[in-house]
Design a protein around this motif. Structure first.
Motif, short mmCIF file in Angstrom:
data_model
loop_
_atom_site.label_atom_id
_atom_site.label_comp_id
_atom_site.label_asym_id
_atom_site.label_seq_id
_atom_site.Cartn_x
_atom_site.Cartn_y
_atom_site.Cartn_z
N SER A 1 0.87 -1.14 0.02
CA SER A 1 0.19 -0.01 -0.05
C SER A 1 0.90 1.22 0.24
O SER A 1 0.77 1.81 0.70
N PRO B 1 -3.70 7.74 -7.26
CA PRO B 1 -3.09 7.84 -5.67
C PRO B 1 -3.71 7.03 -4.87
O PRO B 1 -3.42 6.41 -4.11
N SER B 2 -5.36 7.36 -4.89
CA SER B 2 -6.07 6.93 -3.65
C SER B 2 -6.31 5.41 -3.98
O SER B 2 -7.07 5.17 -2.74
N ALA B 3 -5.89 4.75 -5.07
CA ALA B 3 -5.91 3.17 -4.79
C ALA B 3 -5.04 2.68 -3.68
O ALA B 3 -5.28 1.60 -3.23
N ARG B 4 -3.99 3.62 -3.57
CA ARG B 4 -2.92 3.05 -2.44
C ARG B 4 -2.49 1.62 -2.99
O ARG B 4 -2.46 0.93 -2.13
N SER C 1 0.16 4.93 -8.30
CA SER C 1 -0.10 6.22 -8.03
C SER C 1 0.00 7.11 -9.12
O SER C 1 -0.87 8.14 -9.20
#
Lengths: 431, 431
Positions: free
Chosen positions: B143, B280-283, B275
């Motif tokens: 992550s 990016p928010s998929a981490r 990202s």
């Protein structure tokens, strides 16, 4: 020397552009060098390059997981939750609302410490449910307990890298300390929890405990010992990591308040998780830091991105804000209470007093103690389609573990499966 | 002594059950002790307890993030991506499909190394796009890059805890090593990347490099140096961590193949991320381990849960499997190429030859070098609504950093914003 662009394009009957692009790529990767008026020179390579062929075994299963979960119809694994009562629809709607909202923040890295709304909801919940007084500034969202403890290892590494831990205790945390090069001092348990005399003798500046539901034995640390533990921490300038992992589910009376609730001197670092109370696959847990650690924490980790997806965090925020989380906990407490009752009656029915049950008032697992060797029981049970688990990993030295205990989680099984599983377990046990 | 249950229930006019429950809770928490035939005794407490009042400052903003992002209309921050071309609908549909599928695995902890389907898709993608030959068994889903490097610090801690790192280089990775107690040896850069002589002298058994697009300078490590770097690793039994962070976006010619593609002796540990290339928010990021490290990895981390949500991983798997990821990369390459072109022309238009641009063929950022002090430029620009960033953090000793450079990311800005931002930057610059 490479042929000129004009020559090669005529020779190959392709456009000059194509040749130019190809030459450009060769130069970018360093295969050639171009000098004005002397043309393009191929640079020497000392070694032949590897032919590019794909690895042709992509169908094999992933290594760490291979063979880890041979399906058993009655799997008393710890960590599974009840999926029949999971609020799929509401959770799905929360996720959809998040995706529809289109807030730009939900597509970027997200706030370092985690979604502020979620932390505000957590601060309220922790006060109401666990008696923890904290501000959202003290809360750090993490993606699981191992992640949380890894951050604490980094944050507290200047404290001698020694931690005193309950023995037996949770191996999933112990291994994080060991992997970070810490010394783990085993502290024995008394009938009412951690042995404070051994703790004092350990000279550690940090201890990891599970006061509300000791893992794996399930005893509650009584109020007198809690106050002495806090006194120890204050006196030695030590920190206590309180892992409140499944405090929500208690089947006699109300939940035991957290140790953190008594922490006037700010010596307790509180860990919680949504994995038991809500959904393991949300991969959300949290740290509540003592106020004096919030500054050092931000400084130490200011270049770290938050590892948990802002999408999931925001959905969890909505789920809490709309009151679904509280309702879910209330509902699940009843569901697990019924399963727990079924489990205990089934054991009573099939085993009678052949076995003893340890830790029977709370949580999602019990420990069964008998007069047989656990290894035998486990392998015989597997042949009957039942999986129960060894406890030896919970001891720092597995040799110290009693040979006659097995662990049984019940969160993921239905009452019928529990009943049938115990029936088969008894069959295996007595064979 | 507490009054008897019968007496108290009559006295308070409440049911016996209620009193029994209350007494039960007091006993569970250790406030009282019940002895047969002698009644219930209150146990002594050495100290008065704290009154339970909620922390009343829940509205303050989260600490680490407070004041970090004062809005600027023209924010050349690094790490933002283009949201106007993001395939919201398809991504939302992938997430919905996952939630609807109802596979039990998607509600539990998920596979240790990450979703197997996602790892299979990644193995194919990495071969086609980056020349990396690997099996899904070698891939670990992480992550974020800090998480990946933290695992590597734990895995490789028996190699002397010394890492040789490009200087300047990515501070987000350097700080992970430092936080894990490693010594970071700075290795200078030559015009074509890392100085191999300094590397050899460092006597490190591990190095961290960005060969395809040096961070922050953007140079490409040429093929001769790549082979020598691999030779160094093989000769010294060392590992190379290759961070291939934004290799997808190259605006002249094709992407530079990865160092890992040349790695016949299995000395390269490859790091990649979604990202930049996706969200990016998929981490979501990943490690490709050399085969000989897969066993030790599983052993070291067998008690760790996967920190990335199986829901997000599975949605990413669907997104890749259905071909959307490849299409997205192709589309975004064009989008970023246009932005990049706009940025360079705007700089040319407003600055002429007053400034020099470093690293201008790839990625989502550039470095601007001028004859002014960066600190002045940054604060003056802010007054014009423009944010550009210092580069000093990228040097191990910030004192060594040139005082005249600023960093500008352009992924998140529109072409109009880029043009206007540079115009205002010039105004601030020359004032």
């Amino acid at each position: 020397m490479l042929p000129s662009i004009r020559y090669l394009s005529e020779h190959l009957k392709v456009s000059k552009n194509t040749v130019e692009n190809a030459y450009g790529q060769l130069a970018a990767e360093g295969y050639t060098e171009s000098k004005p008026r002397s043309g393009i020179k191929v640079l020497p390579l000392e070694k032949p390059l590897l032919p590019l062929t794909q690895y042709n075994d992509v169908a094999r299963s992933g290594r760490c997981d291979s063979g880890q979960k041979p399906a058993a119809p009655y799997d008393f694994t710890y960590g599974d939750i009840d999926l029949n009562h999971f609020p799929y629809k509401v959770w799905k709607r929360c996720l959809q609302d998040v995706l529809t909202s289109g807030e730009p923040d939900l597509f970027l890295y997200g706030a370092h410490q985690g979604d502020l709304g979620l932390r505000q909801e957590l601060a309220k919940y922790l006060f109401q449910a666990r008696g923890v007084r904290c501000s959202p500034e003290q809360i750090v969202i993490c993606s699981g307990t191992q992640h949380a403890v890894s951050l604490l290892c980094q944050l507290l590494s200047n404290r001698g890298r020694r931690v005193a831990a309950e023995n037996p205790g949770y191996d999933g945390v112990r291994s994080v300390f060991l992997n970070h090069g810490w010394e783990v001092r085993p502290i024995g348990l008394e009938a009412d929890g951690i042995d404070l005399k051994q703790l004092a003798e350990s000279r550690a500046k940090l201890t990891y405990v599970t006061p509300s539901h000791q893992f794996p034995y399930g005893m509650v640390l009584p109020i007198q010992k809690r106050l002495k533990l806090l006194e120890w921490a204050h006196h030695h300038g030590a920190y206590i990591i309180e892992d409140d992992y499944d405090s929500e589910f208690r089947y006699q009376g109300r939940p035991i308040p957290s140790l953190k609730a008594l922490d006037t001197k700010e010596n307790v670092i509180y860990l919680g998780t949504f994995s038991k109370s809500f959904l393991p696959s949300a991969r959300l847990s949290y740290i509540v830091l003592p106020e004096e650690l919030t500054g050092p924490f931000c400084e130490k980790f200011r270049r770290y991105s938050q590892p948990s997806s802002p999408i999931i965090q925001r959905a969890m925020y909505l789920f809490m804000k709309e009151g679904h989380f509280e309702r879910h906990i209330r509902k699940m407490k009843k569901v697990y209470q019924e399963k727990h009752k079924t489990l205990l009656s089934a054991i009573d029915k099939y085993f009678g007093d052949q076995v003893q049950i340890i830790g029977q008032k709370a949580g999602l697992h019990i420990v069964i103690k008998a007069n047989k060797h656990a290894g035998d029981v486990i392998s015989k049970a597997e042949k009957q389609g039942v999986k129960v688990y060894p406890v030896s990993d919970f001891w720092i030295d597995p040799e110290d573990s009693p040979s006659s205990m097995v662990m049984a989680g019940f969160g993921g099984l239905s009452e019928m499966e529990i009943e049938e599983g115990i029936k088969r377990l008894q069959k295996a046990w007595s064979s």
